[in-house]
Design an enzyme around this catalytic site. Structure first.
Site, PDB file in Angstrom:
ATOM      1  N   ILE B  11       0.837  -1.209   0.000  1.00  0.00           N
ATOM      2  CA  ILE B  11       0.000   0.000   0.000  1.00  0.00           C
ATOM      3  C   ILE B  11       0.871   1.258   0.000  1.00  0.00           C
ATOM      4  O   ILE B  11       0.618   2.205  -0.760  1.00  0.00           O
ATOM      5  CB  ILE B  11      -0.969   0.012   1.216  1.00  0.00           C
ATOM      6  N   LYS B 224     -14.278  -4.739   9.133  1.00  0.00           N
ATOM      7  CA  LYS B 224     -14.790  -3.642   8.309  1.00  0.00           C
ATOM      8  C   LYS B 224     -16.209  -3.227   8.728  1.00  0.00           C
ATOM      9  O   LYS B 224     -16.519  -2.036   8.765  1.00  0.00           O
ATOM     10  CB  LYS B 224     -14.754  -4.038   6.839  1.00  0.00           C
ATOM     11  N   GLY B 316      -6.098  -3.940  -3.901  1.00  0.00           N
ATOM     12  CA  GLY B 316      -5.160  -3.500  -4.938  1.00  0.00           C
ATOM     13  C   GLY B 316      -4.439  -2.252  -4.464  1.00  0.00           C
ATOM     14  O   GLY B 316      -5.030  -1.409  -3.798  1.00  0.00           O
TER      15      GLY B 316
END
Lengths: 180, 338
Positions: B11, B224, B316
């Site tokens: 990241i 989350k 991603g």
């Protein structure tokens, strides 16, 4: 041409008024077999309650059941009588106007569905609702099987059903995958 | 605006690539002259108060694995010391997430607030475990705390709910918040393969991690949904409060059964007034939540706007960095006149 338009407009207004003041909608769930609709409508008509329209909600059809919306005149204190009569005949009323009375839920079960006494599982669910369809797939007697079922249940009993499912899940090591 | 980048893994590198690519765009569109004044990893740090050269930083990391090898400006300094001593407006916290302790990211964030720096993060561990503690530090030191990238990667959800849907009461949030499990279930359904086979394939393709436990057990989704519950619905809950069920017991037969009834099976995280759970659910085939592959989706149920559904890429490096960059810009726009 002009007159025609005016006529339509008047009718439209009348309809709105008519519907707004006098209409009750009953959402029924009928078996998809000949004669079911007439069986449901006859008692309403016999009570002297006016039937304005019958709409097939075919786009919502699931698993051989057809939802039908029946629009009747305001039966006043006879509404309960109509509901009781239909339910006595095992006709499922899912909604009265905007109030949901009963709902369909679908469940897929994974585990040793048969070996853990499927009859007992169904009986315990039937305490809260009605298991109406059951389909079983057992690819290998030693592996876990899968089943799907539909339960028709009064909306206010959903929480209780969930608790029962949790209990059965723990006792029988079954995974219940719910549609809600 | 000066930023310290903490963590230079997948990241962190993504953030540097995106900032490097967008440098001119940020200047011309927002008047934002964005400088990365320090980059930290396990080895130490590279520090330049006038802004590091981003291509050099990426090259050093790629070739030697250590940012402390950055020519002349590499140092053996601890991350906390960098946060304390280097002059910057904000930190971007992008160290690997720890869902059990939230460390060391939690310490980095608290030190940043204490030292007058805003915090932008993608790190869900500390948020899922210590949300209220962290936001109270931000309030106490009057700093901005942004964490859009922590849930759903590039898919906008937290800022969407808090800013775009401001004024709405959000009564329910549910969605597919983990791309790996969505990929596995989609593949099992399409090719009638069993769970283990598809998981192995996903690992070979790099879609699932070598240790996929957090994904397939539902723990990642639970973290989350807790972040969404706390940040959007003002709850005070933690991962331990989530009713949790993973996808390891799902079979191709179960998926076929679901299909016969007009459904598919998805791993859904859900929060509403009386619900905080993660588990496989039946989702109607024609429902907007039935997104395929590794996509994420979330549905917000609100009092005024009713249902709002967002779909996007949940993982991603560049995708996640897109959310981080938007948080950086937002901090800049809020503070530029200070």
């Amino acid at each position: 041409m002009k007159n025609n338009k005016k006529q339509k407009y008047n009718n439209f207004n009348k309809t709105l008024y008519y519907y707004g003041e006098n209409m009750i909608t009953l959402d029924l769930e009928l078996k998809d077999i000949p004669g079911e609709l007439i069986r449901a409508l006859t008692p309403i008509s016999n009570m002297g309650v006016n039937i304005f329209s019958v709409i097939h909600l075919r786009e919502k059809k699931t698993d051989g059941r057809v939802p039908v919306r029946v629009v009747i005149s305001d039966a006043g204190n006879r509404l309960n009588e109509v509901i009781n009569k239909l339910e006595e005949m095992d006709i499922i009323i899912t909604k009265v106007n905007e109030t949901t009375r009963k709902t369909d839920i679908d469940i897929v079960v994974v585990g040793h569905v048969v070996d853990t006494d499927v009859r007992d599982t169904i009986d315990r669910l039937n305490k809260y609702g009605l298991v109406v369809d059951l389909d079983l797939s057992m690819p290998d007697p030693f592996k876990e099987s899968s089943a799907r079922m539909k339960v028709i249940i009064e909306t206010d009993k959903l929480d209780d059903l969930c608790k029962e499912l949790d209990k059965i899940s723990e006792e029988k090591n079954l995974l219940f995958i719910k549609s809600f | 605006m000066k930023v310290i980048l903490v963590g230079f893994g997948v990241i962190g590198k993504g953030v540097v690539k995106v900032i490097d690519k967008k440098k001119n765009h940020l200047k011309s569109k927002y008047g934002l002259d964005l400088k990365i004044v320090a980059i930290c990893d396990r080895s130490g740090a590279a520090i330049d108060e006038n802004g590091l050269d981003l291509k050099t930083a990426l090259k050093v990391k790629e070739e030697t694995g250590k940012i402390s090898n950055y020519p002349e400006k590499g140092k053996n300094m601890s991350i906390v010391d960098v946060i304390k001593t280097v002059d910057a407006d904000a930190i971007v916290e992008a160290t690997p997430t720890n869902i059990e302790t939230g460390e060391p990211a939690k310490t980095h964030m608290i030190e940043a607030f204490k030292n007058g720096k805003h915090v932008i993060t993608a790190n869900k561990g500390p948020l899922a475990l210590y949300f209220n503690e962290l936001t109270s530090y931000a309030e106490k030191y009057n700093k901005i705390f942004r964490y859009e990238a922590s849930v759903g990667g590039a898919m906008p959800i937290i800022n969407l709910a808090k800013e775009t849907l401001a004024g709405n009461e959000i009564t329910e949030i549910k969605g597919i918040l983990n791309g790996t499990t969505n990929y596995i279930l989609t593949k099992m359904e399409k090719e009638k393969l069993d769970f283990d086979t598809v998981l192995k394939e996903a690992q070979e393709l790099g879609i699932a991690e070598t240790n996929p436990h957090q994904d397939i057990s539902g723990l990642d989704t639970a973290a989350k949904i807790v972040i969404l519950a706390n940040s959007i619905m003002n709850k005070n809950v933690s991962i331990k409060d989530v009713k949790l069920e993973g996808i390891t017991r799902i079979t191709p037969e179960a998926l076929t059964m679901a299909n016969k009834s007009g459904y598919t099976i998805k791993l859904i995280g859900e929060v509403s007034e009386n619900k905080l759970e993660v588990g496989p659910k039946l989702i109607p085939i024609d429902d907007p939540m039935n997104v395929k592959g590794s996509l994420n989706v979330a549905m917000l149920n609100t009092d005024l706007a009713k249902e709002v559904v967002v779909v996007g890429r949940g993982a991603g490096d560049i995708e996640t960095s897109s959310a981080i960059l938007s948080d950086i810009i937002s901090v800049y726009l809020r503070t530029k006149n200070e």
